[in-house]
Design a protein around this motif. Structure first.
Motif, PDB file in Angstrom:
ATOM      1  N   ARG A  70      -0.797  -5.810  87.655  1.00 46.19           N
ATOM      2  CA  ARG A  70      -0.529  -7.380  87.228  1.00 46.19           C
ATOM      3  C   ARG A  70      -0.609  -7.326  85.608  1.00 46.19           C
ATOM      4  N   PRO A  71       0.081  -8.344  85.075  1.00 48.37           N
ATOM      5  CA  PRO A  71       0.112  -8.434  83.641  1.00 48.37           C
ATOM      6  C   PRO A  71      -1.276  -8.893  83.450  1.00 48.37           C
ATOM      7  N   PHE A  72      -1.872  -8.455  82.109  1.00 46.62           N
ATOM      8  CA  PHE A  72      -3.237  -8.824  81.771  1.00 46.62           C
ATOM      9  C   PHE A  72      -3.117  -8.795  80.324  1.00 46.62           C
ATOM     10  N   GLN A  73      -4.330  -9.619  79.822  1.00 42.76           N
ATOM     11  CA  GLN A  73      -4.350  -9.926  78.253  1.00 42.76           C
ATOM     12  C   GLN A  73      -5.928  -9.764  78.039  1.00 42.76           C
ATOM     13  N   LEU A  74      -6.131  -9.009  76.781  1.00 38.56           N
ATOM     14  CA  LEU A  74      -7.611  -8.959  76.448  1.00 38.56           C
ATOM     15  C   LEU A  74      -7.927  -9.769  75.335  1.00 38.56           C
ATOM     16  N   ILE A  75      -9.158 -10.480  75.175  1.00 42.10           N
ATOM     17  CA  ILE A  75      -9.428 -11.234  74.158  1.00 42.10           C
ATOM     18  C   ILE A  75     -10.824 -10.926  74.033  1.00 42.10           C
ATOM     19  N   ALA A  84     -28.027 -16.357  72.427  1.00 42.44           N
ATOM     20  CA  ALA A  84     -26.763 -17.143  72.000  1.00 42.44           C
ATOM     21  C   ALA A  84     -25.645 -16.630  72.448  1.00 42.44           C
ATOM     22  N   SER A  85     -25.499 -15.308  72.492  1.00 46.30           N
ATOM     23  CA  SER A  85     -24.204 -14.556  73.023  1.00 46.30           C
ATOM     24  C   SER A  85     -23.988 -15.001  74.428  1.00 46.30           C
ATOM     25  N   TYR A  86     -25.220 -14.887  75.384  1.00 45.67           N
ATOM     26  CA  TYR A  86     -24.920 -15.396  76.463  1.00 45.67           C
ATOM     27  C   TYR A  86     -24.332 -16.809  76.955  1.00 45.67           C
ATOM     28  N   TYR A  87     -25.059 -17.683  76.140  1.00 48.85           N
ATOM     29  CA  TYR A  87     -24.520 -19.062  76.268  1.00 48.85           C
ATOM     30  C   TYR A  87     -23.112 -19.136  75.988  1.00 48.85           C
ATOM     31  N   ILE A  88     -22.514 -18.458  74.846  1.00 51.94           N
ATOM     32  CA  ILE A  88     -21.160 -18.569  74.249  1.00 51.94           C
ATOM     33  C   ILE A  88     -20.323 -17.999  75.524  1.00 51.94           C
ATOM     34  N   LYS A  89     -20.987 -16.865  75.886  1.00 48.25           N
ATOM     35  CA  LYS A  89     -20.110 -16.149  77.206  1.00 48.25           C
ATOM     36  C   LYS A  89     -19.920 -16.979  78.504  1.00 48.25           C
ATOM     37  N   GLU A  90     -20.892 -17.725  78.831  1.00 45.90           N
ATOM     38  CA  GLU A  90     -20.960 -18.520  79.901  1.00 45.90           C
ATOM     39  C   GLU A  90     -19.924 -19.662  79.741  1.00 45.90           C
ATOM     40  N   PHE A  91     -20.065 -20.407  78.479  1.00 47.14           N
ATOM     41  CA  PHE A  91     -18.956 -21.563  78.192  1.00 47.14           C
ATOM     42  C   PHE A  91     -17.348 -20.802  78.307  1.00 47.14           C
ATOM     43  N   ILE A  92     -17.212 -19.695  77.559  1.00 40.91           N
ATOM     44  CA  ILE A  92     -16.081 -19.330  77.756  1.00 40.91           C
ATOM     45  C   ILE A  92     -15.540 -18.790  79.220  1.00 40.91           C
ATOM     46  N   HIS A  93     -16.470 -18.328  79.824  1.00 40.50           N
ATOM     47  CA  HIS A  93     -16.148 -17.921  81.372  1.00 40.50           C
ATOM     48  C   HIS A  93     -15.663 -19.028  82.052  1.00 40.50           C
ATOM     49  N   TYR A 117      -7.368 -19.778  84.985  1.00 33.78           N
ATOM     50  CA  TYR A 117      -7.256 -18.339  85.586  1.00 33.78           C
ATOM     51  C   TYR A 117      -8.317 -18.098  86.427  1.00 33.78           C
ATOM     52  N   LYS A 118      -8.443 -18.097  87.768  1.00 31.75           N
ATOM     53  CA  LYS A 118      -9.656 -17.941  88.623  1.00 31.75           C
ATOM     54  C   LYS A 118     -10.004 -16.515  88.432  1.00 31.75           C
ATOM     55  N   ASP A 119      -8.894 -15.415  88.488  1.00 32.84           N
ATOM     56  CA  ASP A 119      -9.273 -14.241  88.456  1.00 32.84           C
ATOM     57  C   ASP A 119      -9.809 -13.537  86.961  1.00 32.84           C
ATOM     58  N   SER A 120     -10.100 -14.317  86.155  1.00 31.76           N
ATOM     59  CA  SER A 120     -10.239 -13.799  84.873  1.00 31.76           C
ATOM     60  C   SER A 120     -11.776 -13.611  84.810  1.00 31.76           C
ATOM     61  N   LEU A 121     -12.004 -12.436  83.878  1.00 33.64           N
ATOM     62  CA  LEU A 121     -13.296 -12.155  83.807  1.00 33.64           C
ATOM     63  C   LEU A 121     -13.862 -12.097  82.437  1.00 33.64           C
ATOM     64  N   LEU A 157     -15.965 -10.037  75.656  1.00 28.54           N
ATOM     65  CA  LEU A 157     -14.509  -9.543  76.155  1.00 28.54           C
ATOM     66  C   LEU A 157     -14.322 -10.495  77.277  1.00 28.54           C
ATOM     67  N   THR A 158     -12.917 -10.957  77.181  1.00 28.20           N
ATOM     68  CA  THR A 158     -12.288 -11.768  78.394  1.00 28.20           C
ATOM     69  C   THR A 158     -11.000 -11.091  78.734  1.00 28.20           C
ATOM     70  N   ILE A 159     -10.994 -11.091  80.042  1.00 28.30           N
ATOM     71  CA  ILE A 159      -9.844 -10.109  80.618  1.00 28.30           C
ATOM     72  C   ILE A 159      -9.069 -11.264  81.465  1.00 28.30           C
ATOM     73  N   VAL A 160      -7.987 -11.756  81.161  1.00 25.64           N
ATOM     74  CA  VAL A 160      -7.069 -12.563  81.798  1.00 25.64           C
ATOM     75  C   VAL A 160      -5.876 -12.107  82.515  1.00 25.64           C
ATOM     76  N   PHE A 161      -5.724 -12.361  83.806  1.00 22.76           N
ATOM     77  CA  PHE A 161      -4.759 -11.927  84.611  1.00 22.76           C
ATOM     78  C   PHE A 161      -3.651 -12.980  84.405  1.00 22.76           C
ATOM     79  N   VAL A 162      -2.371 -12.745  83.990  1.00 23.33           N
ATOM     80  CA  VAL A 162      -1.171 -13.910  84.024  1.00 23.33           C
ATOM     81  C   VAL A 162      -0.305 -13.391  84.855  1.00 23.33           C
ATOM     82  N   GLU A 163       0.676 -14.471  84.838  1.00 24.62           N
ATOM     83  CA  GLU A 163       1.706 -14.124  85.961  1.00 24.62           C
ATOM     84  C   GLU A 163       3.083 -13.954  85.084  1.00 24.62           C
TER      85      GLU A 163
END
Length: 753
Positions: free
Chosen positions: A402-407, A428-437, A444-448, A458-464
């Motif tokens: 599957r195509p993916f993208q790292l942020i 503080a990083s935990y709150y930022i992570k929860e907001f981004i998630h 993107y429901k499958d994003s991590l 780190l965010t992993i986005v699975f795109v079509e």
């Protein structure tokens, strides 16, 4: 009651009937076994208690002896390591850098709570100082203030070090820290000493926490007393409620037990220390245990029989009634299927549905494995960290092409401001992570999204498709929210291109890591999609570097500050990244510190200030870097000037001695021996203080004396040469002409003509 339970033969094949009979049979078997077991153990219980006490004492002794052996090995290693050897060498000057390194090593060692060491002291009686985890101090202060006790005074340790031993453990006593303002109880410690039997001038003293060792290592019963005696029979430690002194019976073997009065005494000698470990178990305690055990076992036996019968009837009914209801429900769902043959009626129906339940369970189980986000997070974290595991069932969704993208989000906190909010960077990083998630999973429901470091997310986005417009819109929203907290942190967002090859995951992660380093100067949030060409990291020319080093050594901030400012501005004009500017700043700071070390100025003047690395981490703009270096260079120049302006007895002694003994042997080693220092140190020290080499200074004094003799006396040139310390006229003539530009004869004629 029992008649109601077993009324008819037609119930003999039911589940209720068979469960009840099975329960009763099991109860009878267990009761029989318990009665036989108790009867056997009752006759042997006293021997077992004595055996158990001996085994507990043996385990306690093994724990103590192993730990003392470990402490001894550690102290031997510290005693003979290279750093300690330097400080032990009386012929060398005291090395403050080595002392600070040893202090750091001690701090790291003492963080291990399993060593039960409160402190370790390096004791130098001849030099009258001691070094521990808190620093160096005179021995009077160390043993009469920081570690004060009635038994172990400074005089005690001076006498002990004269004795011919290498390792010794002393009896435990209470230690306090006492000064003019307060008295602080430190604890009860066993001093443990290692030294060379032939060298009374250095020893390592460890403070072993007796109470914590006892709590951890002792396996003796609560009602017993515990003692440790050294080889001379003195009590080294005790944990007892007894009011009278206890001694080991004379002539005892290495281990065993005996009865004295109303108590049992268990003893054992340690192989490593030679100490005798003793536990005292009151006879009443053993008798009480036996009586209590008899009563408890009798009560338990009666209660267990009664409870067993009642519970058997209760649970048999409870099992039967719901199961009958379930069976009726299953029969109504599928009445066409005939029951399987079985001796139990209920299982004839259950067997028809078991295969359906198993199939459903397998489907649910497989679905849970595929959807388990926690396992995915761990798996991706291992992949990012390149940690190999044996987990075979954690299937990454990236295994399908599957195509993916790292942020990658690099959060740079302004910790001084963050601490005012009472929040640590991890939270503080935990709150930022929860907001981004939350934001990304809406699209993107499958994003991590997960936190990989204290300041990295780190965010992993699975795109079509390879179209990244949606991702950019989401990142624009992220930037808008994070900009609201720009006063507390700055964020760099590195975005990789879309990739469909899961095998390139690590390469993609390294790529976004490199993109992070392309951040430009400035505060706020920066999003980086493409890597920019960075200038080569050559900031100083050779001439600039020499000029900077020379002016740093002389403490000339009027030259160093403009030169550093110009270098920083030049790097910015070359479009250097924040990472490069930070690296350049660290290089300048290291050059300043190395220069100060080269002229024997330690960095202790930075102790009450934030470290340079921490200060540079808070710099984001050119103005912030320049402001930091103005302050840092000004402070370092002030320290250097103070050092150069300071006078000392070494320089005064050298100049006075040379002027009074200019005709004698004035080698560097001769004067160094008189000062009890090395020639190399004297040469460096004299050059630093006077800006002239020792040999040049000696020649200058001798030539001044020679010119005076040539002007005011009729002595022969050969005699003048010998009087000022030259053994041949040729070497005198050569040095005189180099100093005055004339030969001695020409100089005398010119001044007498």
């Amino acid at each position: 009651m029992l008649a109601n339970i077993f009324p008819h033969k037609k119930y003999s094949g039911t589940l209720f009937y068979r469960l009840l009979i099975s329960f009763l049979i099991i109860i009878l078997l267990l009761v029989s076994f318990n009665v036989m077991t108790f009867t056997f153990f009752r006759s042997n219980i006293r021997d077992e208690i004595i055996k158990n006490s001996s085994l507990n004492l043996n385990a306690t002794v093994v724990n103590y002896e192993k730990h003392i052996k470990l402490i001894k090995s550690m102290m031997i290693g510290n005693y003979f390591n290279n750093k300690t050897e330097i400080l032990k060498n009386d012929s060398l000057p005291f090395d403050y850098y080595i002392a600070s390194e040893i202090q750091k090593d001690l701090q790291n060692t003492l963080t291990n709570s399993q060593l039960f060491l409160y402190n370790v002291i390096y004791y130098f009686p001849r030099q009258n100082y001691a070094l521990d985890k808190s620093g160096a101090s005179p021995t009077e202060t160390m043993f009469n203030k920081f570690f004060q006790s009635t038994q172990y005074t400074k005089q005690f340790w001076e006498q002990e070090l004269q004795k011919p031993f290498s390792f010794h453990i002393y009896p435990a006593t209470d230690f306090i820290e006492k000064n003019s303002f307060y008295t602080n109880y430190l604890g009860r410690f066993n001093p443990i000493v290692f030294k060379s039997a032939a060298n009374p001038n250095f020893a390592i003293i460890g403070m072993l926490d007796s109470a914590k060792m006892y709590t951890t290592f002792s396996l003796v019963q609560k009602d017993t007393s515990f003692y440790i005696y050294d080889e001379s029979g003195k009590e080294a430690f005790s944990a007892t409620n007894l009011n009278h002194p206890v001694q080991v019976r004379a002539g005892t073997e290495k281990s065993g037990h005996y009865v004295s009065g109303t108590d049992y005494y268990f003893y054992q000698k340690g192989l490593e220390t030679g100490f005798t470990y003793l536990t005292v178990v009151p006879f009443d305690a053993i008798s009480t245990q036996i009586v209590r055990l008899n009563v408890i076992m009798a009560v338990l036996l009666i209660v267990s029989i009664l409870i067993g019968v009642v519970v058997s009837i209760f649970f048999a009914g409870k099992f039967h009634n719901p199961l009958s209801a379930i069976i009726r429900s299953i029969q109504e769902m599928d009445k066409n299927k005939s029951p399987a043959l079985s001796t139990i009626q209920e299982f004839n129906v259950i067997s028809q549905k078991l295969h359906d339940l198993f199939r459903t369970n397998v489907d649910i189980h497989n679905d849970l494995l595929a959807k388990n986000s926690l396992l995915q997070h761990y798996a991706y974290m291992n992949k990012v960290k390149m940690i190999h595991t044996d987990i075979q069932d954690a299937k990454l969704s990236m295994a399908i092409d599957r195509p993916f993208q790292l942020i990658l989000y690099q959060v740079m906190y302004k910790e001084s401001l963050l601490s005012e909010m009472g929040m640590d960077p991890n939270r503080a990083s935990y709150y930022i992570k929860e907001f981004i998630h939350s934001l990304f999973t809406q699209t993107y429901k499958d994003s991590l999204t997960f936190q990989i470091e204290k300041d990295q997310i780190l965010t992993i986005v699975f795109v079509e498709t390879v179209d990244t417009s949606t991702t950019k819109e989401l990142l624009h929203k992220v930037r808008g929210i994070l900009e609201l907290d720009a006063g507390y942190c700055d964020v760099t967002i590195a975005v990789s291109p879309v990739n469909a090859n899961a095998m390139e995951f690590n390469a993609m992660f390294e790529q976004v890591g490199q993109l992070q380093k392309c951040r430009k100067l400035g505060e706020g949030v920066q999003i980086i999609y493409d890597k920019t060409e960075l200038p080569p990291e050559i900031w100083f020319s050779q001439s600039d570097l020499k000029e900077l080093t020379a002016n740093l050594s002389s403490g000339n901030e009027t030259i160093t500050i403009p030169l550093v400012m110009k270098t920083l501005e030049h790097a910015v004009k070359r479009d250097a990244s924040l990472f490069q500017i930070n690296s350049l700043s660290k290089e300048i700071v290291n050059l300043i510190i190395k220069t100060m070390y080269s002229i024997n100025i330690p960095i202790s003047w930075l102790d009450d200030k934030p470290s340079p690395a921490d200060s540079l981490k808070d710099c984001r703009t050119l103005e912030q870097f320049q402001s930091y270096f103005r302050e840092f260079l000004t402070q370092s120049a002030s320290v250097i000037k103070q050092k150069k302006e300071a006078t000392d007895h070494i320089t005064s002694f050298v100049t006075t001695y040379v002027n009074e003994h200019f005709g004698s042997d004035l080698s560097l080693d001769v004067l160094a021996d008189k000062l009890n220092i090395t020639g190399a140190y004297l040469s460096t020290y004299f050059k630093e203080k006077t800006d002239i080499n020792f040999s040049e200074y000696v020649n200058s004094v001798r030539m001044d004396k020679a010119t005076e003799m040539l002007q005011k006396t009729d002595l022969k040139i050969q005699d003048v040469a010998q009087l000022v310390g030259y053994y041949t006229v040729a070497s005198f003539n050569r040095m005189f002409k180099k100093h005055t530009g004339l030969t001695p004869s020409e100089y005398r004629r010119m001044h007498l003509g």
